[in-house]
Scaffold this motif. Structure first.
Motif, mmCIF file in Angstrom:
data_model
loop_
_atom_site.group_PDB
_atom_site.id
_atom_site.type_symbol
_atom_site.label_atom_id
_atom_site.label_comp_id
_atom_site.label_asym_id
_atom_site.label_seq_id
_atom_site.Cartn_x
_atom_site.Cartn_y
_atom_site.Cartn_z
ATOM 1 N N ARG A 255 -3.481 -1.984 3.981
ATOM 2 C CA ARG A 255 -3.215 -2.818 2.560
ATOM 3 C C ARG A 255 -2.549 -2.103 1.395
ATOM 4 O O ARG A 255 -1.917 -2.552 0.806
ATOM 5 N N ILE A 256 -3.080 -0.839 1.418
ATOM 6 C CA ILE A 256 -2.340 -0.072 0.388
ATOM 7 C C ILE A 256 -0.928 0.100 0.739
ATOM 8 O O ILE A 256 -0.020 0.315 -0.088
ATOM 9 N N GLN A 257 -0.466 0.437 2.040
ATOM 10 C CA GLN A 257 0.669 0.433 2.495
ATOM 11 C C GLN A 257 1.467 -0.860 2.224
ATOM 12 O O GLN A 257 2.781 -0.501 1.676
ATOM 13 N N SER A 258 0.908 -2.083 2.005
ATOM 14 C CA SER A 258 1.414 -3.285 1.794
ATOM 15 C C SER A 258 2.115 -3.396 0.351
ATOM 16 O O SER A 258 2.783 -4.116 0.013
ATOM 17 N N LEU A 259 1.432 -2.601 -0.610
ATOM 18 C CA LEU A 259 1.899 -2.663 -1.764
ATOM 19 C C LEU A 259 3.205 -1.961 -2.209
ATOM 20 O O LEU A 259 3.797 -1.985 -3.297
ATOM 21 N N LYS A 260 3.873 -1.479 -1.080
ATOM 22 C CA LYS A 260 5.277 -0.799 -1.190
ATOM 23 C C LYS A 260 6.145 -1.833 -1.717
ATOM 24 O O LYS A 260 6.444 -2.931 -1.236
ATOM 25 N N ILE A 261 6.900 -1.527 -2.838
ATOM 26 C CA ILE A 261 7.923 -2.538 -3.644
ATOM 27 C C ILE A 261 9.442 -1.844 -3.554
ATOM 28 O O ILE A 261 10.164 -2.702 -4.164
ATOM 29 N N PRO B 118 2.447 2.940 -3.744
ATOM 30 C CA PRO B 118 1.211 3.632 -4.001
ATOM 31 C C PRO B 118 0.448 4.461 -2.902
ATOM 32 O O PRO B 118 -0.124 5.629 -3.076
ATOM 33 N N TRP B 119 0.653 4.119 -1.653
ATOM 34 C CA TRP B 119 0.461 5.021 -0.659
ATOM 35 C C TRP B 119 0.723 6.260 -0.509
ATOM 36 O O TRP B 119 -0.050 7.310 -0.225
ATOM 37 N N LEU B 120 1.853 6.693 -1.128
ATOM 38 C CA LEU B 120 2.301 8.020 -1.204
ATOM 39 C C LEU B 120 1.510 8.901 -2.310
ATOM 40 O O LEU B 120 1.719 10.237 -2.654
ATOM 41 N N GLY B 121 0.628 7.948 -3.392
ATOM 42 C CA GLY B 121 -0.278 8.714 -4.047
ATOM 43 C C GLY B 121 -1.439 9.287 -3.510
ATOM 44 O O GLY B 121 -2.128 10.128 -4.120
#
Length: 468
Positions: A389-395, A320-323
């Motif tokens: 925190r947004i970065q931590s959503l990377k899967i 999501p961070w790349l959004g």
């Protein structure tokens, strides 16, 4: 990502990056369907600059352009698209659009118009005594219009009304649910210190064991969106459907002040525990869908929760961070102190009001201090913590762990996560399918805002074919 220090992004280059926050790439900051979700920034393109949506291949040509600003336009299309499921009325939406354009498009006029429409629908219709069905669907439409107002309220003259506006939408949603036949089962499922509110919809109140779909919302959608993107379709096919607020969503965000978590399996696990105790759930046929940013959350949960029998990512999202546009991502450095100094000393003083409102909206689900500051008309000072925190959503690393059959949706002209659905599909090692919805179908853009019925047909045909 590549970290860029203050020394490498300063002076004219920093100013050039900030200019992008108002138009061009900066428009993508308002990602999420809200979702809500929604595309793109809460900021008109400056005079003399061409919006990326204004090219010859404009993905919303002709009558699809309700507002010249694509942020408001995307939200308006989402509302209009809900008409097929009863969660909006074409005439009501278009009348609101005309009123907003006549008054002058802004967050203020958008919020005022849709809030008043929601208020009107929560009262009785003129000239008739409504029966339960009329009252029910007026409440559903009111929930839609309150959600429209909620999305832009932080950019309005009264950002402090955000919680009250959320509660108005939640009240309309609950009024709708109470008049359903059968009414959904309401419960609070244990989760940490703050339980998860759930609404369990059934075709009838019998104990017949049925396939069940858990519908996961994105970063800024409301419960009414789950009706449009799954509940109605599930009930029509004899399925159960579970709607819930997770961390960073609905009541947990706006009232309980709980932000998103990267470990979404800890959210979905208790939901499956709750479903497993019910006599009307076939536990071998539990599907999980994720809309908008939940195209990241649901796959994360599925990677660690083997009780899910089928997964749908709408769209597939691995980071999501790349959004967020590069202009935003470049602010983040490995140092919290340096990052926040760049943000507060170099970025914030140059942010136009519209771009500031955009940042407030995008960061509030990841930072309670940011949300509370926004309600006071202020901009948050800690950029580093919510960005991490947004970065931590990377899967990316966990997608290969997914074992159940998976459908990955993609959309022509996907604004927020372009290329990511294909990345997810390529990384999957489980049985998998990929479907791209197109402009030729009227289903372009993130989450197919103009074609939720087609969207549900694709999803539920696949679910039924997979789970039987």
């Amino acid at each position: 990502m590549t970290y860029v220090s203050a020394d490498r992004v300063s002076g004219p280059s920093r100013r050039a990056a900030l200019a992008g926050l108002v138009g061009g790439a900066g428009a993508a900051v308002l990602a999420g369907c809200t979702s809500p979700g929604a595309k793109p920034a809460n900021a008109p393109t400056p005079s003399g600059a061409r919006s990326p949506q204004a090219q010859a291949d404009d993905p919303t040509p002709g009558a699809m352009t309700l507002f010249k600003d694509p942020a408001f336009n995307f939200n308006g299309l989402l509302a209009l698209g809900g008409s097929g499921a009863g969660s909006a009325e074409v005439g009501e939406v278009l009348t609101a659009v005309n009123a907003i354009n006549k008054a002058g498009l802004s967050s203020q006029t958008y919020v005022e118009t849709f809030r008043k429409l929601g208020d009107r629908l929560m009262g009785p219709p003129e000239g008739s005594k409504p029966d339960d069905r009329t009252t029910r669907f007026r409440a559903l439409r009111a929930a839609q219009y309150y959600g429209q107002a909620l999305f832009f309220v932080l950019g309005s003259d009264d950002p402090g009304s955000e919680e009250d506006l959320y509660k108005a939408g939640r009240g309309a949603w609950d009024a709708f649910c109470d008049l359903c036949d059968p009414a959904p089962v309401k419960a609070n499922v244990p989760y940490g210190k703050t339980p998860l509110p759930v609404w369990f919809f059934r075709p009838d109140p019998s104990n017949t064991r049925r396939p069940t779909v858990i519908l996961t919302n994105g970063s800024d959608g409301q419960n009414v969106d789950m009706w449009t993107y799954g509940v109605a379709a599930a009930l029509d096919r004899g399925w159960n459907a579970l709607v819930y607020d997770g961390p960073g969503q609905g009541r947990l965000l706006f009232v309980d002040q709980v932000v998103f978590t990267p470990t979404w399996e800890k959210v979905v696990g208790p939901l499956i525990d709750w479903l497993s105790k019910r006599s009307d759930v076939d536990t071998s046929k539990i599907g999980l869908t994720g809309l908008s940013m939940a195209g990241d959350l649901a796959p994360r949960a599925a990677a660690f929760e083997d009780r899910i029998a089928a997964l749908v990512a709408m769209p597939g999202c691995v980071d999501p961070w790349l959004g967020f546009p590069a202009e935003i991502r470049q602010i983040l450095t490995p140092s919290k102190e340096e990052t926040n100094q760049i943000w507060n000393k170099e970025v914030v003083p140059q942010l136009p009001p519209d771009a500031a409102a955009t940042m407030k909206k995008r960061f509030e689900p990841f930072s309670i201090p940011a949300m509370l500051a926004a309600r006071e008309g202020k901009l948050f000072t800690d950029f580093y913590t919510p960005a991490k925190r947004i970065q931590s959503l990377k899967i990316t690393d966990v997608v290969p762990r997914i074992k159940m059959p998976t459908l990955v949706l993609d959309y022509e002209d996907e604004q927020f996560y372009p290329g990511q659905p294909q990345q997810m599909f390529d990384a999957l090692t489980a049985p998998k399918d990929y479907v791209k919805l197109t402009a030729a179908q009227g289903a372009q853009l993130h989450c197919s805002p103009m074609a939720p019925q087609l969207h549900c047909e694709v999803v539920f045909d696949w679910l039924q074919g997979t789970l039987g």
